[in-house]
Scaffold this motif. Structure first.
Motif, PDB file in Angstrom:
ATOM      1  N   TYR A  30      18.228 -41.535 -17.698  1.00 42.25           N
ATOM      2  CA  TYR A  30      18.353 -41.362 -16.253  1.00 42.25           C
ATOM      3  C   TYR A  30      19.647 -40.647 -15.851  1.00 42.25           C
ATOM      4  CZ  TYR A  30      14.897 -45.188 -16.224  1.00 42.25           C
ATOM      5  OH  TYR A  30      13.798 -45.974 -16.446  1.00 42.25           O
ATOM      6  N   THR A  31      20.669 -40.729 -16.695  1.00 44.77           N
ATOM      7  CA  THR A  31      22.023 -40.311 -16.298  1.00 44.77           C
ATOM      8  C   THR A  31      22.064 -38.883 -15.763  1.00 44.77           C
ATOM      9  OG1 THR A  31      22.945 -41.799 -17.958  1.00 44.77           O
ATOM     10  CG2 THR A  31      24.419 -40.144 -17.030  1.00 44.77           C
ATOM     11  N   THR A  32      21.623 -37.926 -16.556  1.00 45.21           N
ATOM     12  CA  THR A  32      21.694 -36.518 -16.139  1.00 45.21           C
ATOM     13  C   THR A  32      20.770 -36.209 -14.966  1.00 45.21           C
ATOM     14  OG1 THR A  32      22.347 -35.842 -18.371  1.00 45.21           O
ATOM     15  CG2 THR A  32      21.449 -34.133 -16.915  1.00 45.21           C
ATOM     16  N   PRO A  33      19.490 -36.619 -14.994  1.00 42.21           N
ATOM     17  CA  PRO A  33      18.620 -36.323 -13.840  1.00 42.21           C
ATOM     18  C   PRO A  33      19.133 -36.903 -12.524  1.00 42.21           C
ATOM     19  CG  PRO A  33      17.294 -36.991 -15.720  1.00 42.21           C
ATOM     20  CD  PRO A  33      18.724 -37.236 -16.092  1.00 42.21           C
ATOM     21  N   VAL A  34      19.602 -38.160 -12.569  1.00 41.24           N
ATOM     22  CA  VAL A  34      20.112 -38.790 -11.351  1.00 41.24           C
ATOM     23  C   VAL A  34      21.368 -38.070 -10.868  1.00 41.24           C
ATOM     24  CG1 VAL A  34      21.160 -40.894 -10.409  1.00 41.24           C
ATOM     25  CG2 VAL A  34      19.103 -41.059 -11.815  1.00 41.24           C
ATOM     26  N   SER A  35      22.258 -37.750 -11.802  1.00 41.30           N
ATOM     27  CA  SER A  35      23.504 -37.069 -11.449  1.00 41.30           C
ATOM     28  C   SER A  35      23.224 -35.706 -10.815  1.00 41.30           C
ATOM     29  CB  SER A  35      24.377 -36.901 -12.700  1.00 41.30           C
ATOM     30  OG  SER A  35      25.559 -36.205 -12.396  1.00 41.30           O
ATOM     31  N   GLU A  36      22.302 -34.949 -11.407  1.00 40.42           N
ATOM     32  CA  GLU A  36      22.007 -33.610 -10.902  1.00 40.42           C
ATOM     33  C   GLU A  36      21.296 -33.651  -9.554  1.00 40.42           C
ATOM     34  OE1 GLU A  36      19.800 -31.738 -14.015  1.00 40.42           O
ATOM     35  OE2 GLU A  36      21.593 -31.281 -15.220  1.00 40.42           O
ATOM     36  N   GLN A  37      20.368 -34.579  -9.385  1.00 41.96           N
ATOM     37  CA  GLN A  37      19.615 -34.633  -8.131  1.00 41.96           C
ATOM     38  C   GLN A  37      20.451 -35.172  -6.977  1.00 41.96           C
ATOM     39  OE1 GLN A  37      15.499 -36.052  -8.153  1.00 41.96           O
ATOM     40  NE2 GLN A  37      15.918 -37.302  -6.330  1.00 41.96           N
ATOM     41  N   MET A  38      21.264 -36.221  -7.268  1.00 42.13           N
ATOM     42  CA  MET A  38      21.979 -36.891  -6.190  1.00 42.13           C
ATOM     43  C   MET A  38      23.379 -36.347  -5.957  1.00 42.13           C
ATOM     44  SD  MET A  38      19.485 -38.747  -5.522  1.00 42.13           S
ATOM     45  CE  MET A  38      20.252 -39.489  -4.085  1.00 42.13           C
ATOM     46  N   GLY A  39      23.899 -35.594  -6.921  1.00 42.91           N
ATOM     47  CA  GLY A  39      25.264 -35.094  -6.773  1.00 42.91           C
ATOM     48  C   GLY A  39      26.318 -36.122  -7.116  1.00 42.91           C
ATOM     49  N   TRP A  40      25.894 -37.259  -7.695  1.00 40.95           N
ATOM     50  CA  TRP A  40      26.844 -38.264  -8.162  1.00 40.95           C
ATOM     51  C   TRP A  40      27.364 -37.838  -9.534  1.00 40.95           C
ATOM     52  CZ3 TRP A  40      22.664 -42.604  -7.351  1.00 40.95           C
ATOM     53  CH2 TRP A  40      22.403 -42.736  -5.985  1.00 40.95           C
ATOM     54  N   THR A  41      28.609 -38.155  -9.822  1.00 45.11           N
ATOM     55  CA  THR A  41      29.155 -37.785 -11.126  1.00 45.11           C
ATOM     56  C   THR A  41      28.518 -38.657 -12.218  1.00 45.11           C
ATOM     57  OG1 THR A  41      30.973 -39.393 -11.088  1.00 45.11           O
ATOM     58  CG2 THR A  41      31.373 -37.258 -10.031  1.00 45.11           C
ATOM     59  N   PRO A  42      28.457 -38.163 -13.455  1.00 49.57           N
ATOM     60  CA  PRO A  42      27.921 -38.985 -14.548  1.00 49.57           C
ATOM     61  C   PRO A  42      28.644 -40.318 -14.685  1.00 49.57           C
ATOM     62  CG  PRO A  42      28.101 -36.708 -15.249  1.00 49.57           C
ATOM     63  CD  PRO A  42      28.752 -36.787 -13.903  1.00 49.57           C
ATOM     64  N   THR A  43      29.949 -40.317 -14.417  1.00 50.98           N
ATOM     65  CA  THR A  43      30.718 -41.563 -14.497  1.00 50.98           C
ATOM     66  C   THR A  43      30.236 -42.561 -13.448  1.00 50.98           C
ATOM     67  OG1 THR A  43      32.667 -40.385 -15.284  1.00 50.98           O
ATOM     68  CG2 THR A  43      33.028 -42.580 -14.368  1.00 50.98           C
ATOM     69  N   LEU A 158       7.577 -39.565 -16.748  1.00 54.23           N
ATOM     70  CA  LEU A 158       7.331 -39.911 -15.350  1.00 54.23           C
ATOM     71  C   LEU A 158       8.246 -39.142 -14.409  1.00 54.23           C
ATOM     72  CD1 LEU A 158       6.813 -43.790 -15.573  1.00 54.23           C
ATOM     73  CD2 LEU A 158       5.121 -42.113 -14.813  1.00 54.23           C
ATOM     74  N   MET A 159       9.515 -38.989 -14.771  1.00 59.83           N
ATOM     75  CA  MET A 159      10.451 -38.261 -13.908  1.00 59.83           C
ATOM     76  C   MET A 159      10.012 -36.818 -13.726  1.00 59.83           C
ATOM     77  SD  MET A 159      14.323 -39.705 -14.641  1.00 59.83           S
ATOM     78  CE  MET A 159      14.253 -39.687 -16.434  1.00 59.83           C
ATOM     79  N   SER A 160       9.486 -36.224 -14.794  1.00 59.91           N
ATOM     80  CA  SER A 160       8.995 -34.840 -14.700  1.00 59.91           C
ATOM     81  C   SER A 160       7.740 -34.749 -13.840  1.00 59.91           C
ATOM     82  CB  SER A 160       8.682 -34.296 -16.100  1.00 59.91           C
ATOM     83  OG  SER A 160       9.844 -34.251 -16.894  1.00 59.91           O
ATOM     84  N   ALA A 161       6.919 -35.787 -13.897  1.00 61.68           N
ATOM     85  CA  ALA A 161       5.616 -35.756 -13.201  1.00 61.68           C
ATOM     86  C   ALA A 161       5.684 -36.207 -11.747  1.00 61.68           C
ATOM     87  CB  ALA A 161       4.612 -36.614 -13.964  1.00 61.68           C
ATOM     88  N   VAL A 162       6.426 -37.301 -11.476  1.00 58.97           N
ATOM     89  CA  VAL A 162       6.382 -37.891 -10.124  1.00 58.97           C
ATOM     90  C   VAL A 162       7.750 -38.025  -9.460  1.00 58.97           C
ATOM     91  CG1 VAL A 162       4.266 -39.166 -10.663  1.00 58.97           C
ATOM     92  CG2 VAL A 162       6.484 -40.275 -11.036  1.00 58.97           C
ATOM     93  N   GLY A 163       8.818 -37.624 -10.144  1.00 57.82           N
ATOM     94  CA  GLY A 163      10.147 -37.716  -9.555  1.00 57.82           C
ATOM     95  C   GLY A 163      10.870 -38.995  -9.942  1.00 57.82           C
ATOM     96  N   ILE A 164      12.168 -39.026  -9.702  1.00 57.77           N
ATOM     97  CA  ILE A 164      13.008 -40.146 -10.152  1.00 57.77           C
ATOM     98  C   ILE A 164      12.704 -41.428  -9.377  1.00 57.77           C
ATOM     99  CG2 ILE A 164      15.374 -40.974 -10.434  1.00 57.77           C
ATOM    100  CD1 ILE A 164      16.234 -38.027 -10.675  1.00 57.77           C
ATOM    101  N   ALA A 165      12.656 -41.343  -8.054  1.00 57.38           N
ATOM    102  CA  ALA A 165      12.434 -42.547  -7.240  1.00 57.38           C
ATOM    103  C   ALA A 165      11.104 -43.207  -7.597  1.00 57.38           C
ATOM    104  CB  ALA A 165      12.482 -42.198  -5.756  1.00 57.38           C
TER     105      ALA A 165
END
Length: 423
Positions: A30-43, A158-165
């Motif tokens: 989840y780390t990279t997809p969430v970080s890229e989509q939300m703009g939150w840093t990986p940390t 699932l993230m590729s098919a229906v999104g992270i949320a």
């Protein structure tokens, strides 16, 4: 009513619970997809996982007595709600763009559910399998280790098919259903229950089953020497294992020149040894005894950490790492059965919770030690020698544990002889 239950279905129920909460270890997908989509840093994203892991061990200790008092079914249902809501709530946090909510749901709620769910079925399994404690608890803990292997590719698809949320919604509901199904069947056996085969073997004298050393409450257990000896053994074994898991790839590339691809393959094989160690070492403990298994753990790791800094052979290096990881997994699977041997099953869940504080501490100490030593010495050699010292200490402690057990057993033998004479 409990006599009609099948103990292997009880084990399957425990596996269903542990498979679900074990999905927590797939967090890295989840780390990279969430970080890229939300703009939150990986940390920032990783803080949620840190909170969850810290709470996993501490909540097991905090709610151990609740699990004992409420029973496996109610406590597992609490876990289903907390863990399911935590995972699905992470989807809500993504939808509303709230990092704080993400930390509270995936981190706090899931962490509490993880700790409660981890210990909920364990004492029940030990009671249903007095003849095969190691195997039974090994199966459940193997389920926990396997959860990430199933969840990681599923979550990625699932993230590729229906999104992270939506992925978090689907997985949260799935976890809730599976934990609930496991909770609906699991129940303790009647007081003093034994499997028919065990009764037959005992009556014929074909097998001699060792009695539990004592039947203690959690308050009584923490006042004993052997509780703290076991705590030290688990802390060092866990710290060494998590340290190895946290830096295995860069360590292998730097020390013996593995390519990035070869190191990635090794990391995948480590997952197999982690899981295999959980069931293999646990099953072996039913035959050679839990004290001997822990003694073997520390002998293996003493040899490993002595050899790692002086070997230049990539194959030997990887074999030693895999052995250390198998001992890490084996420590968790043997722990519940060892607790039953030492303290009985009266409050096994509560005692197990106290000892799982080593899980949280090891998760902090392992990566922290290796990163600090690597940074200050510009290499891993000093890391190996520091852990060689720690493992040697554990080897000494495991010997003291065996001596302490023998001392108590001899005291009981003398008491029985005295009682027989007086009678």
């Amino acid at each position: 009513m409990n006599t009609t239950k099948n103990r292997w279905l009880i084990a399957l129920s425990a596996i269903a619970i542990h498979l679900s909460i074990g999905g927590a270890y797939a967090y890295s997908v989840y780390t990279t997809p969430v970080s890229e989509q939300m703009g939150w840093t990986p940390t920032q994203v990783t803080i949620a996982f840190t909170i969850m892991m810290a709470l996993a061990g501490s909540s097991a200790a905090l709610f151990g007595k609740f699990v004992e008092k409420s029973g496996p079914r109610k406590s597992a249902m609490v876990s289903a709600v907390l863990f399911g809501v935590g995972q699905a709530g992470a989807g809500v946090a993504i939808a509303v763009d709230s990092l704080i909510l993400f930390l509270l749901t995936y981190g706090l709620a899931s962490g509490l559910g993880l700790g409660i769910g981890y210990i909920s079925p364990v004492s029940t399994l030990v009671k249903w399998f007095p003849d095969r404690r190691g195997l039974a608890t090994g199966l459940a803990v193997l389920g926990f280790g396997t959860g990430a292997l199933i969840t990681a590719p599923l979550a990625a698809s699932l993230m590729s098919a229906v999104g992270i949320a939506n992925t978090f919604y689907i997985l949260g509901l799935t976890y809730f259903v599976f934990i609930t199904l496991g909770a609906s069947y699991i129940a303790p056996p009647p007081e003093g229950w034994m499997p028919a085969g065990m009764k037959k073997d005992m009556a014929s004298g074909k097998k001699v089953f060792k009695k539990d050393l004592q039947q203690l409450t959690s308050k009584e257990a923490v006042k004993t020497r052997r509780f703290w000896l076991l705590w030290i053994m688990m802390l060092i074994n866990t710290t060494a294992g998590i340290m190895m898991i946290s830096v295995a790839s860069p360590m292998a590339q730097e020390v013996v020149g593995l390519s990035a691809a070869a190191a990635a393959t090794m990391v995948g094989i480590m997952g197999i040894f982690n899981g295999g160690g959980r069931i293999g070492w646990a099953a072996a403990s039913d035959y050679i005894g839990r004290p001997n298994v822990f003694l073997i753990f520390f002998i293996i790791q003493t040899v490993a950490f002595f050899t790692l800094p002086i070997t230049t052979n990539a194959i030997i290096f990887q074999i030693l790492i895999l052995l250390v990881v198998s001992c890490y997994g084996g420590g968790f699977s043997n722990l519940p059965a060892f607790i039953g041997d030492l303290f009985g099953t009266k409050q096994l869940g509560s005692i197990h919770g106290y000892l799982l504080t080593t899980w949280s501490l090891g998760g902090v100490f392992g990566p922290m030690l290796v990163s600090q030593i690597r940074e200050r010495t510009d290499g891993y050699t000093a890391v190996f020698y520091v852990f060689l010292g720690l493992i040697t200490l554990s080897l000494i402690v495991s010997i003291l544990m065996k001596l302490d057990i023998k001392r108590i057993e001899k005291a009981y033998e003398r008491k029985e002889e005295t009682d027989a004479v007086n009678y």
